[in-house]
Design a protein around this motif. Structure first.
Motif, PDB file in Angstrom:
ATOM      1  N   ASP A 151       0.633-129.618  -0.935  1.00 34.15           N
ATOM      2  CA  ASP A 151       1.049-130.631   0.084  1.00 34.15           C
ATOM      3  C   ASP A 151      -0.016-131.826  -0.303  1.00 34.15           C
ATOM      4  OD1 ASP A 151       3.038-129.418   1.797  1.00 34.15           O
ATOM      5  OD2 ASP A 151       1.369-128.446   2.989  1.00 34.15           O
ATOM      6  N   PHE A 152      -1.238-131.208  -0.526  1.00 35.68           N
ATOM      7  CA  PHE A 152      -2.084-132.543  -0.921  1.00 35.68           C
ATOM      8  C   PHE A 152      -1.827-133.276  -2.298  1.00 35.68           C
ATOM      9  CE2 PHE A 152      -4.819-129.783   1.526  1.00 35.68           C
ATOM     10  CZ  PHE A 152      -5.342-130.565   2.682  1.00 35.68           C
ATOM     11  N   ILE A 153      -1.466-132.355  -3.444  1.00 38.05           N
ATOM     12  CA  ILE A 153      -0.977-132.813  -4.442  1.00 38.05           C
ATOM     13  C   ILE A 153       0.406-133.804  -4.241  1.00 38.05           C
ATOM     14  CG2 ILE A 153       0.169-132.384  -6.829  1.00 38.05           C
ATOM     15  CD1 ILE A 153      -1.485-129.613  -6.383  1.00 38.05           C
ATOM     16  N   GLU A 154       1.498-133.357  -3.593  1.00 38.51           N
ATOM     17  CA  GLU A 154       2.478-134.227  -3.376  1.00 38.51           C
ATOM     18  C   GLU A 154       2.201-135.593  -2.870  1.00 38.51           C
ATOM     19  OE1 GLU A 154       6.777-133.828  -1.053  1.00 38.51           O
ATOM     20  OE2 GLU A 154       5.439-132.309  -1.328  1.00 38.51           O
ATOM     21  N   LEU A 155       1.203-135.413  -1.523  1.00 34.75           N
ATOM     22  CA  LEU A 155       1.030-136.749  -0.867  1.00 34.75           C
ATOM     23  C   LEU A 155       0.113-137.712  -2.133  1.00 34.75           C
ATOM     24  CD1 LEU A 155       0.218-138.616   1.378  1.00 34.75           C
ATOM     25  CD2 LEU A 155      -1.692-137.014   2.001  1.00 34.75           C
ATOM     26  N   GLU A 156      -0.787-137.142  -2.905  1.00 31.46           N
ATOM     27  CA  GLU A 156      -1.331-138.011  -3.691  1.00 31.46           C
ATOM     28  C   GLU A 156      -0.542-138.661  -4.885  1.00 31.46           C
ATOM     29  OE1 GLU A 156      -5.708-138.616  -5.805  1.00 31.46           O
ATOM     30  OE2 GLU A 156      -5.232-136.685  -5.365  1.00 31.46           O
ATOM     31  N   SER A 157       0.415-137.840  -5.172  1.00 29.85           N
ATOM     32  CA  SER A 157       1.347-138.380  -6.476  1.00 29.85           C
ATOM     33  C   SER A 157       2.325-139.389  -5.684  1.00 29.85           C
ATOM     34  CB  SER A 157       2.383-137.123  -6.631  1.00 29.85           C
ATOM     35  OG  SER A 157       1.865-135.980  -7.309  1.00 29.85           O
TER      36      SER A 157
END
Length: 247
Positions: A191-197
Motif C-alpha cells: 500500500d505504501f509503495i503504491e501510494l508513493e508511486s
C-alpha cells in the motif's frame, strides 16, 4: 482536478510505525493531510500498542505544523442505526441519536482538542455514518465535513462538504475535488509503495485542506444523493450477485 488526503483512526494506541511511514511519504512531497483523531478510543480492533496519552500528545505536537486536525467522533463506539446520509451503514456513533446526545459527543471531543491546544476545523464521521442532526451540530460548532458522494465540494444547511469517494489514490474519470482516504493502522508494505508511486507522478495536483474553503462551490446536495444511491446499488449487486456467482 484537485486531490486531498485524509488519514483515519488516529489515536493513542495506533500503529505508530505505519503512521510515521505514511507521514514521511507525504511530507516528502509537501502534502499536508487531514488527520481524523479519536480522542478516547474504545475500539479494540484498531489498537496496536499500549502508549500513554502523553506519548500520543508528544507525537501529535511533533507533527502539528504539517497536518490538519479532524474530529473523528469521540470514542469510536457504535450502536445499531438506520441508513445514514451517505453510504449504507448499519452502525454509527452519531446517526439516530438526539440533538442533545450528538452535541454532547462532539462537545466532549472538542473539549479534548482545545484542552491540548489543537483546533480542528473538520468533522469526519466514523464509518461515514451521520444524519441531518449531525450536520446541524457541525454548523453550530463551525465545523466543515469531510464526506459525501460528490465530485465537487458542496454546501448543505450552510455547511461545507468536501466529498470522499475513494480509499486509495487514483485518477478519476471526471474533473473535480477528490479525497483519498487511508487507514494507516491497516496498511501493508505494498500500500505504501503504491501510494508513493502515485505521488511521484501526481503530487502537484494535491492541495491543502484550507485551500478548499476559498474554492468555488460547484457541487450540490441533490447530486450527491443521486450518486450515493448509485453507489449503494452497485455495492449491493457486487456483494450479492457477483459474490454468489464466484462461490
Amino acid at each position: 482536478m484537485k486531490f486531498l488526503i485524509r488519514l483515519d483512526d488516529c489515536h493513542k494506541n495506533q500503529h505508530y510505525e505505519n503512521w510515521d511511514k505514511i507521514l514521511s511519504i507525504l511530507y516528502k512531497y509537501n502534502i499536508k493531510p487531514l488527520i481524523a483523531i479519536i480522542p478516547n478510543n474504545n475500539d479494540t480492533s484498531i489498537e496496536f500498542c499500549e502508549n500513554t496519552e502523553d506519548d500520543f500528545l508528544t507525537w501529535l505536537i511533533q507533527n502539528k505544523e504539517n497536518i490538519d486536525f479532524g474530529v473523528h467522533g469521540f470514542n469510536h463506539s457504535f450502536h445499531k442505526s438506520s441508513k445514514s446520509m451517505y453510504k449504507s451503514r448499519s452502525t454509527s456513533e452519531f446517526n439516530d441519536l438526539s440533538y442533545v446526545e450528538q452535541r454532547m459527543i462532539l462537545q466532549n471531543s472538542l473539549d479534548w482538542f482545545r484542552s491540548n491546544d489543537f483546533y480542528p476545523n473538520w468533522f469526519v464521521a466514523p464509518r461515514h455514518s451521520f444524519d441531518k442532526i449531525t450536520v446541524d451540530i457541525c454548523k453550530f460548532f463551525g465545523l466543515s465535513i469531510s464526506d459525501g458522494t460528490e465530485i465537487n465540494i458542496f454546501k448543505y444547511k450552510d455547511v461545507l462538504f468536501v466529498p470522499q469517494l475513494y480509499n486509495k489514490a487514483r485518477i478519476p474519470l471526471f474533473s473535480g475535488v477528490y479525497t483519498f482516504c487511508y487507514h494507516p493502522n491497516s496498511m501493508s508494505d505494498s500500500d505504501f509503495i503504491e501510494l508513493e508511486s502515485f505521488l511521484v507522478n501526481y503530487y502537484q495536483m494535491f492541495i491543502e485542506w484550507e485551500e478548499v474553503k476559498i474554492m468555488k462551490v460547484k457541487g450540490c446536495y441533490l447530486r450527491s444523493q443521486v450518486i450515493n444511491n448509485i453507489w449503494i446499488i452497485q455495492n449491493y449487486v457486487r456483494n450479492t450477485f457477483f459474490k454468489k456467482y464466484r462461490s
